[in-house]
Enzyme design. Sequence first.
Site, PDB file in Angstrom:
ATOM      1  N   GLU A 184       0.826  -1.220   0.000  1.00  0.00           N
ATOM      2  CA  GLU A 184       0.000   0.000   0.000  1.00  0.00           C
ATOM      3  C   GLU A 184       0.854   1.262   0.000  1.00  0.00           C
ATOM      4  OE1 GLU A 184       0.950   1.680   2.882  1.00  0.00           O
ATOM      5  OE2 GLU A 184       2.076  -0.209   3.147  1.00  0.00           O
ATOM      6  N   GLU A 228       4.612  -0.245   0.660  1.00  0.00           N
ATOM      7  CA  GLU A 228       4.571  -0.449  -0.809  1.00  0.00           C
ATOM      8  C   GLU A 228       4.545  -1.933  -1.191  1.00  0.00           C
ATOM      9  OE1 GLU A 228       7.896   1.466  -2.760  1.00  0.00           O
ATOM     10  OE2 GLU A 228       7.461   3.425  -1.896  1.00  0.00           O
TER      11      GLU A 228
END
Lengths: 350, 350
Positions: free
Chosen positions: B173, B316
């Site tokens: 994310e 991420e």
Amino acid sequence: MESLQFSAIHPLDESLLCEAQSRLDQLTKPQGSLGELEEIAKRLFAIYGSRQREIRNKAIFVLAGDHGIVREGVSAYPQEVTRQMLANFVEGGAAISVLAHSLGARLFVADFGVMGERHPQPIADKKVRQSTRNFLYEDAMTQEEALRAIKQGMTWLEELHQKHHFDLIALGEMGIGNSTSSAAMIAALTGESIRSVTGRGTGLNPDLYEKKISVLEQALRARNPRGENPLEVLSKVGGYEIAGLAGLYLEAARLKIPCIIDGLISSAAALCAWSFAPHASHYFFASHLSCEPGHKKVLDCLKLSPLIHAGMRLGEGSGAALAFPILESAWNLFCNMATFESAGVSSKDK
Amino acid sequence: MESLQFSAIHPLDESLLCEAQSRLDQLTKPQGSLGELEEIAKRLFAIYGSRQREIRNKAIFVLAGDHGIVREGVSAYPQEVTRQMLANFVEGGAAISVLAHSLGARLFVADFGVMGERHPQPIADKKVRQSTRNFLYEDAMTQEEALRAIKQGMTWLEELHQKHHFDLIALGEMGIGNSTSSAAMIAALTGESIRSVTGRGTGLNPDLYEKKISVLEQALRARNPRGENPLEVLSKVGGYEIAGLAGLYLEAARLKIPCIIDGLISSAAALCAWSFAPHASHYFFASHLSCEPGHKKVLDCLKLSPLIHAGMRLGEGSGAALAFPILESAWNLFCNMATFESAGVSSKDK
């Protein structure tokens, strides 16, 4: 007796480490957020000296030897397994064979002191003697033999490197009884107690574990190797494959090849190399944390922290091989990420 | 309001787990010596149902959203970074872009709730709203919005899976402020104190860290989400990208796609998915241990142990991506190693 010279092993260049840190701090990520991967990238940059380098040629070295101490019943497996596993390595069925294939690394296997006859190719013949002596009663090897194994390790790596130009290597081993020899070496080199560095090897039950401790305590009293003399430690309680590995570690540092430590036995050899030449450890990288308690002591001593915590205790270089993609990733991130400026990303609020 | 149905998420088949264990014990290695890799291989076998399967199609999903709570000064980076980083992901300059490329995985990026206009392709448009509301003063989102984000996550994965047939995925994310939202969710779902699950995000100084704790404590008192109701927790203190991730986790479990958890935020979504459907976690695999203290609490809750300890705190999906080669290696070892019998190696002394 010839001695070893280590003047060609250089510490890492501080200015390259600083240059790497400065680049890391400009990449599009919070500073330090890649953790250990940033430390790895810095050292790789200082070793390679340039970002114009790809990690292409990886290799795993597995050195094998047998141990006279197994006659004391310190291992769960019979001694012939060392020899049988050598064949399994080159036939592709061992864990390290599968890992080498799936991770894109060459696998080199050598006999530094296995019981029985010489092996056919592709197993490299570096046999110094068929098994060490039983170090409960006598020195495992002579100092000449230890030195020969170290030098054979050095020249083996040098010759292969001339041909293959390694970018990254991992060092593993095979030898029934070698966790016992490694525990003795680590205790001698670090001054830690036998119990605090000894584990269950590849599968001892509690009774056999106590037996192993007791044999080791007796043997260390009898041999009494001086920790400040790594050649003495190697010859009194070491193994041919461990001496060979120490040679590979030293030669890797001289040739500026970053070199990944596997588990207990591989780490005992790295500790030995570091005792010979402290700057050598600048070229060493930790991989996993083994179940064996001595492993952590060695990594602490070398100021390395293990990346993978998976409770592995196999040896063969298996944990070291698993670290290949992590080191490669660290290097790729360092070389290929965008900077805040190039990507037009706002940096931290001041 | 429509509800969610989880009857299609099945627990792993015990007989397949036993079959895998029996094979592992015949491979040429001491029993259990591959540690966590053996547990991984067992679960992968029970998920795939056969050894006739290669891990070929890997993908990383990065879901992005913004957070109203950032107006309380809980993040070190300005909110526009979320949007800027989305562009960096698809242009190849972000850490996860480099990792996806170097580890051979597809990268899929979606906007589930980023501030500002819709993005051009290839960023998938799943925007539910521009940023959550500030959950210090009001619910982060309505329950309808939370449900919409979950369902968009589910259908997104389902559609992509029909096209690409994923063998293994990793869920990450991007969202300035989302470690704050995740800490609130984890505290609510586990009953742990805010302080015990809250870290410094991507770079808070000690003053800002205390501010973050204080804001979180006030907000949780004000919103008072019931931990036994994950939809309520998501809507009161969650984020659109976290709800979307929960949808992906649930759908991965339904579709039997093994799915790797990244750091704090990714784990908060996994915890939420597990709260909806406890069997879903059979399909989840831990990757790394983040610096954020809440991450460990979640992994403990899910009975997962992290493989990589590298002090990463980037998000991420970066830590999850690093676990790809470890899971692939575990699977290759399981499928391709020789057995004691086939290799003619003696097994343990009886």
